[in-house]
Design a protein around this motif. Sequence first.
Motif, mmCIF file in Angstrom:
data_model
loop_
_atom_site.group_PDB
_atom_site.id
_atom_site.type_symbol
_atom_site.label_atom_id
_atom_site.label_comp_id
_atom_site.label_asym_id
_atom_site.label_seq_id
_atom_site.Cartn_x
_atom_site.Cartn_y
_atom_site.Cartn_z
ATOM 1 N N THR A 252 0.821 -1.219 0.000
ATOM 2 C CA THR A 252 0.000 0.000 0.000
ATOM 3 C C THR A 252 0.848 1.259 0.000
ATOM 4 O OG1 THR A 252 -0.105 -0.011 2.427
ATOM 5 C CG2 THR A 252 -1.836 -1.190 1.238
ATOM 6 N N CYS A 255 -0.259 4.116 -2.421
ATOM 7 C CA CYS A 255 -1.649 4.581 -2.370
ATOM 8 C C CYS A 255 -1.712 6.043 -1.927
ATOM 9 C CB CYS A 255 -2.463 3.732 -1.399
ATOM 10 S SG CYS A 255 -2.705 2.054 -1.968
ATOM 11 N N ASP A 257 -4.329 7.888 -0.348
ATOM 12 C CA ASP A 257 -5.643 7.733 0.268
ATOM 13 C C ASP A 257 -6.397 9.053 0.376
ATOM 14 O OD1 ASP A 257 -4.344 5.215 2.486
ATOM 15 O OD2 ASP A 257 -5.386 4.995 0.570
ATOM 16 N N VAL A 263 -7.596 1.895 -4.557
ATOM 17 C CA VAL A 263 -8.174 0.687 -3.974
ATOM 18 C C VAL A 263 -7.151 -0.431 -3.871
ATOM 19 C CG1 VAL A 263 -10.464 1.230 -4.815
ATOM 20 C CG2 VAL A 263 -8.938 -0.157 -6.217
ATOM 21 N N SER A 265 -5.241 -1.118 -1.505
ATOM 22 C CA SER A 265 -5.250 -1.719 -0.179
ATOM 23 C C SER A 265 -6.557 -2.433 0.125
ATOM 24 C CB SER A 265 -5.021 -0.644 0.883
ATOM 25 O OG SER A 265 -6.065 0.320 0.839
ATOM 26 N N ARG A 266 -7.515 -2.361 -0.781
ATOM 27 C CA ARG A 266 -8.828 -2.933 -0.510
ATOM 28 C C ARG A 266 -8.889 -4.445 -0.759
ATOM 29 N NH1 ARG A 266 -8.680 1.937 0.370
ATOM 30 N NH2 ARG A 266 -10.456 3.346 0.341
ATOM 31 N N ARG A 323 -15.126 -4.057 -7.026
ATOM 32 C CA ARG A 323 -14.382 -2.908 -6.501
ATOM 33 C C ARG A 323 -13.904 -1.989 -7.615
ATOM 34 N NH1 ARG A 323 -13.167 -3.655 -1.112
ATOM 35 N NH2 ARG A 323 -13.541 -5.775 -0.340
ATOM 36 N N TYR A 327 -15.056 1.943 -7.737
ATOM 37 C CA TYR A 327 -14.124 3.059 -7.625
ATOM 38 C C TYR A 327 -13.933 3.788 -8.948
ATOM 39 C CZ TYR A 327 -13.034 1.768 -2.873
ATOM 40 O OH TYR A 327 -13.137 1.512 -1.542
#
Length: 349
Positions: A252, A255, A257, A263, A265-266, A323, A327
Amino acid sequence: MSLSVIYNFTESWIFCKDKNRTNCTELSMRMETTSSLSDTMFVFELFQSGLIFSALTAGLVSICHVIYCRAIICRNSSLLLVLILTGFCHMLVCVYLLQISEQSALYEIPNGGHQRCTDYYLPATLANTIILASIVHNIIRLNVKSMVCAGIVWAVSVGSIVVGLLCLARLHEFSPPVMQQETFVSLGRSNETHLDVFWSVCKKEVYAEKIRLLAEYGLIYIPVIIIVLFAWHRSFKRNKDASLLRIRIVDTSCCDDETDLCVCSRLGPTFVAVLAYSAVILLIARPVMIMYAHATSGYFRDILPSLLHTVMYCFICSEYLSRALRYQTRFNAVGYVAKDKKRKVVLHV
């Protein structure tokens, strides 16, 4: 995806006269029962074909989307691409083997002569091993700080997995599994009418499979268990939380955020769920099934590894597509453009 149906009706013509209306009624009831069973199996086969087509379509769409994201540099796309592509190829191989078994069975007499069946063990084991080795590689890379220690752990664990896979392939080549050719199971059997269901999966002898099972569990699954427990311990020391969801499987570090559009880390919980599914099926359900078979008939249908990989593949595709769509829709709605960069923010996975 290893169950197919072949219909086999044996009917005795009974001349219905005034004196023999009871026989006519019994024959009519038997034909209605068999017809109902055949309709049910036809619906099942149609449903099975629809699931296979949907899974292959979802896999193809996911592969194309991952490749597109990889072209725009997404850090975790390699792992995701390996997992989805492996599942896609495994499903193609299984469908091909199933078609061969069905075509062979069409020219054979049920319950008579040589009946051809298929062993899905090697394709499923290869696919599961690739997935587990890929996840183990990421766990080692993200949870072992020292490069030297990471290299040693990687060489020992992944090397053991590769050696185990090669041993299984050699054992299968020089010592083919002992299988019982019982592929037809009769449903709705009566004196004049019955329905035969064709199983393409062979029954294997438990006693003859003990060396393969020891090699599989000892060289492939035990290293995976050790690495996952190590990552779990590291996660507990870092976060003081015993949840498996805290295990670091995806990177991650790239990322952003703040945009709420990244996404990458999703999908960490998705890979943890894959490990959990594998543990339940391979370490609990399958050994229980084998022990039960050993205590009863001595034969078992080794279909759980193939079903496990099919379920994992469908689960990963569905999670990724849901996902990505969510997103991407949010990204299109927000229309965020980085101020300090000339390129548009892309969807990270």
